[in-house]
Design a protein around this motif. Structure first.
Motif, PDB file in Angstrom:
ATOM      1  N   PHE A  32       0.836  -1.187   0.000  1.00  0.00           N
ATOM      2  CA  PHE A  32       0.000   0.000   0.000  1.00  0.00           C
ATOM      3  C   PHE A  32       0.880   1.248   0.000  1.00  0.00           C
ATOM      4  O   PHE A  32       1.935   1.273   0.632  1.00  0.00           O
ATOM      5  CB  PHE A  32      -0.914   0.015   1.229  1.00  0.00           C
ATOM      6  CG  PHE A  32      -1.963  -1.055   1.211  1.00  0.00           C
ATOM      7  CD1 PHE A  32      -3.069  -0.954   0.376  1.00  0.00           C
ATOM      8  CD2 PHE A  32      -1.848  -2.174   2.027  1.00  0.00           C
ATOM      9  CE1 PHE A  32      -4.034  -1.955   0.345  1.00  0.00           C
ATOM     10  CE2 PHE A  32      -2.806  -3.178   2.001  1.00  0.00           C
ATOM     11  CZ  PHE A  32      -3.901  -3.064   1.159  1.00  0.00           C
ATOM     12  N   ALA A  33       0.416   2.264  -0.722  1.00  0.00           N
ATOM     13  CA  ALA A  33       1.180   3.505  -0.810  1.00  0.00           C
ATOM     14  C   ALA A  33       1.252   4.178   0.559  1.00  0.00           C
ATOM     15  O   ALA A  33       0.301   4.145   1.345  1.00  0.00           O
ATOM     16  CB  ALA A  33       0.526   4.446  -1.816  1.00  0.00           C
ATOM     17  N   SER A  34       2.397   4.768   0.854  1.00  0.00           N
ATOM     18  CA  SER A  34       2.585   5.516   2.097  1.00  0.00           C
ATOM     19  C   SER A  34       2.020   6.919   1.933  1.00  0.00           C
ATOM     20  O   SER A  34       1.889   7.418   0.806  1.00  0.00           O
ATOM     21  CB  SER A  34       4.063   5.589   2.463  1.00  0.00           C
ATOM     22  OG  SER A  34       4.573   4.316   2.753  1.00  0.00           O
ATOM     23  N   PRO A  35       1.671   7.591   3.042  1.00  0.00           N
ATOM     24  CA  PRO A  35       1.152   8.952   2.936  1.00  0.00           C
ATOM     25  C   PRO A  35       2.187   9.897   2.357  1.00  0.00           C
ATOM     26  O   PRO A  35       3.389   9.703   2.542  1.00  0.00           O
ATOM     27  CB  PRO A  35       0.805   9.316   4.388  1.00  0.00           C
ATOM     28  CG  PRO A  35       1.613   8.378   5.224  1.00  0.00           C
ATOM     29  CD  PRO A  35       1.732   7.126   4.421  1.00  0.00           C
ATOM     30  N   ARG A  96       0.369   4.389   9.524  1.00  0.00           N
ATOM     31  CA  ARG A  96       1.189   5.457   8.931  1.00  0.00           C
ATOM     32  C   ARG A  96       0.329   6.645   8.525  1.00  0.00           C
ATOM     33  O   ARG A  96       0.706   7.806   8.749  1.00  0.00           O
ATOM     34  CB  ARG A  96       1.966   4.917   7.721  1.00  0.00           C
ATOM     35  CG  ARG A  96       3.071   3.932   8.075  1.00  0.00           C
ATOM     36  CD  ARG A  96       3.991   3.694   6.889  1.00  0.00           C
ATOM     37  NE  ARG A  96       3.297   3.064   5.769  1.00  0.00           N
ATOM     38  CZ  ARG A  96       3.215   1.754   5.589  1.00  0.00           C
ATOM     39  NH1 ARG A  96       3.764   0.925   6.469  1.00  0.00           N
ATOM     40  NH2 ARG A  96       2.593   1.257   4.538  1.00  0.00           N
ATOM     41  N   HIS A  97      -0.825   6.370   7.949  1.00  0.00           N
ATOM     42  CA  HIS A  97      -1.732   7.447   7.546  1.00  0.00           C
ATOM     43  C   HIS A  97      -2.256   8.208   8.766  1.00  0.00           C
ATOM     44  O   HIS A  97      -2.300   9.448   8.759  1.00  0.00           O
ATOM     45  CB  HIS A  97      -2.910   6.877   6.750  1.00  0.00           C
ATOM     46  CG  HIS A  97      -2.569   6.520   5.334  1.00  0.00           C
ATOM     47  ND1 HIS A  97      -2.217   7.460   4.395  1.00  0.00           N
ATOM     48  CD2 HIS A  97      -2.528   5.326   4.700  1.00  0.00           C
ATOM     49  CE1 HIS A  97      -1.977   6.871   3.233  1.00  0.00           C
ATOM     50  NE2 HIS A  97      -2.163   5.564   3.394  1.00  0.00           N
ATOM     51  N   LEU A  98      -2.650   7.483   9.802  1.00  0.00           N
ATOM     52  CA  LEU A  98      -3.178   8.131  11.001  1.00  0.00           C
ATOM     53  C   LEU A  98      -2.127   9.017  11.653  1.00  0.00           C
ATOM     54  O   LEU A  98      -2.429  10.123  12.114  1.00  0.00           O
ATOM     55  CB  LEU A  98      -3.678   7.073  11.992  1.00  0.00           C
ATOM     56  CG  LEU A  98      -4.932   6.305  11.576  1.00  0.00           C
ATOM     57  CD1 LEU A  98      -5.196   5.139  12.525  1.00  0.00           C
ATOM     58  CD2 LEU A  98      -6.146   7.227  11.529  1.00  0.00           C
ATOM     59  N   ALA A 182      -3.552  -6.459 -11.353  1.00  0.00           N
ATOM     60  CA  ALA A 182      -3.099  -6.379  -9.965  1.00  0.00           C
ATOM     61  C   ALA A 182      -2.597  -4.978  -9.636  1.00  0.00           C
ATOM     62  O   ALA A 182      -2.903  -4.426  -8.581  1.00  0.00           O
ATOM     63  CB  ALA A 182      -2.001  -7.416  -9.717  1.00  0.00           C
ATOM     64  N   ALA A 183      -1.822  -4.380 -10.544  1.00  0.00           N
ATOM     65  CA  ALA A 183      -1.249  -3.056 -10.278  1.00  0.00           C
ATOM     66  C   ALA A 183      -2.333  -2.000 -10.126  1.00  0.00           C
ATOM     67  O   ALA A 183      -2.292  -1.173  -9.206  1.00  0.00           O
ATOM     68  CB  ALA A 183      -0.293  -2.666 -11.407  1.00  0.00           C
ATOM     69  N   ALA A 184      -3.336  -2.024 -11.006  1.00  0.00           N
ATOM     70  CA  ALA A 184      -4.427  -1.049 -10.927  1.00  0.00           C
ATOM     71  C   ALA A 184      -5.253  -1.268  -9.662  1.00  0.00           C
ATOM     72  O   ALA A 184      -5.699  -0.305  -9.017  1.00  0.00           O
ATOM     73  CB  ALA A 184      -5.309  -1.152 -12.170  1.00  0.00           C
ATOM     74  N   SER A 190      -5.055   1.373  -2.423  1.00  0.00           N
ATOM     75  CA  SER A 190      -4.214   2.301  -1.662  1.00  0.00           C
ATOM     76  C   SER A 190      -4.944   3.626  -1.473  1.00  0.00           C
ATOM     77  O   SER A 190      -4.910   4.217  -0.385  1.00  0.00           O
ATOM     78  CB  SER A 190      -2.884   2.533  -2.392  1.00  0.00           C
ATOM     79  OG  SER A 190      -2.073   1.390  -2.347  1.00  0.00           O
ATOM     80  N   ALA A 191      -5.593   4.096  -2.541  1.00  0.00           N
ATOM     81  CA  ALA A 191      -6.377   5.336  -2.452  1.00  0.00           C
ATOM     82  C   ALA A 191      -7.544   5.171  -1.481  1.00  0.00           C
ATOM     83  O   ALA A 191      -7.860   6.078  -0.699  1.00  0.00           O
ATOM     84  CB  ALA A 191      -6.879   5.736  -3.838  1.00  0.00           C
TER      85      ALA A 191
END
Length: 213
Positions: A32-35, A96-98, A182-184, A190-191
């Protein structure tokens, strides 16, 4: 014994690689993408929040990225895998997002000091196919003029360290899915996780400030 085979075998052992055969696909690992970069935030004065492993649907309990929709279509991506187990990757990314959004201090290991516990259950992590006569488990994926969306639904339960219930909340978010790859799918989820964390942050702060309720 074939000398060439012996040399290849020794090379594989020395390099730490495993060679299955020449036709084996390269495996791509996803996370998952990081903030993104955030202004420096003060650390929250509230208690630390422990986020243990999430509860996830049985269909997703595998290292592979699994694409499934609400109509019964399933595709297991052999060449695409999660970098970490999904039940661990979700709470780590949410934490990480929080932290970036609100300064809440989170942990994925039980803290020794007084803390709250945030339990996450993944109710849905799937593709939602638009309604229409073409909907069928026998239909080829993506063969529709209507766009698919990737949906993520989380049930959140906040407890005191002794298990006393503080608050519960269910959050859902959907993002457009450009294609069933898978990538999409990982990009869309992640969004979704970032958006749900943004909704979760103020609820968590308010609940932590009055844990007796």
């Amino acid at each position: 014994m074939n000398l060439r085979a012996v040399i290849l075998g020794l090379s594989a052992l020395l390099s730490g690689c495993i060679i299955f055969d020449q036709k084996s696909e390269a495996v791509v690992f996803h996370q998952f993408a990081s903030p993104g970069a955030q202004p420096n935030r003060a650390v929250s004065a509230g208690p630390q929040v422990f986020i243990p492993r999430a509860v996830i649907p049985s269909a997703l309990r595998r290292p592979n990225v699994v694409l499934l929709d609400d109509n019964g279509w399933v595709q297991i991506e052999d060449a695409h895998r999660w970098l970490a187990p999904l039940d661990r990757a979700i709470p780590e990314a949410a934490g990480r997002h929080l932290g970036a959004l609100s300064g809440v201090v989170t942990a994925t290991q039980t803290p020794s000091e007084d803390h709250l516990v945030l339990l996450l259950t993944v109710d849905k992590m799937e593709i939602f196919a638009p309604a229409g006569p073409e909907r069928s488990i026998f239909s080829l994926p993506g063969r529709t003029d209507k766009a698919d969306t990737a949906t993520l639904q989380l049930s959140c339960r906040l407890e005191k360290a002794d298990g006393t219930l503080v608050a519960v909340k269910t959050l859902t978010h959907a993002s457009p899915l450009k294609e069933r790859t898978a990538a999409a799918f990982v990009q869309a989820q992640s969004a979704n996780l970032a958006a749900l964390s943004a909704e979760l942050a103020p609820w968590l702060q308010a609940s932590a400030a009055s844990p007796s309720k």
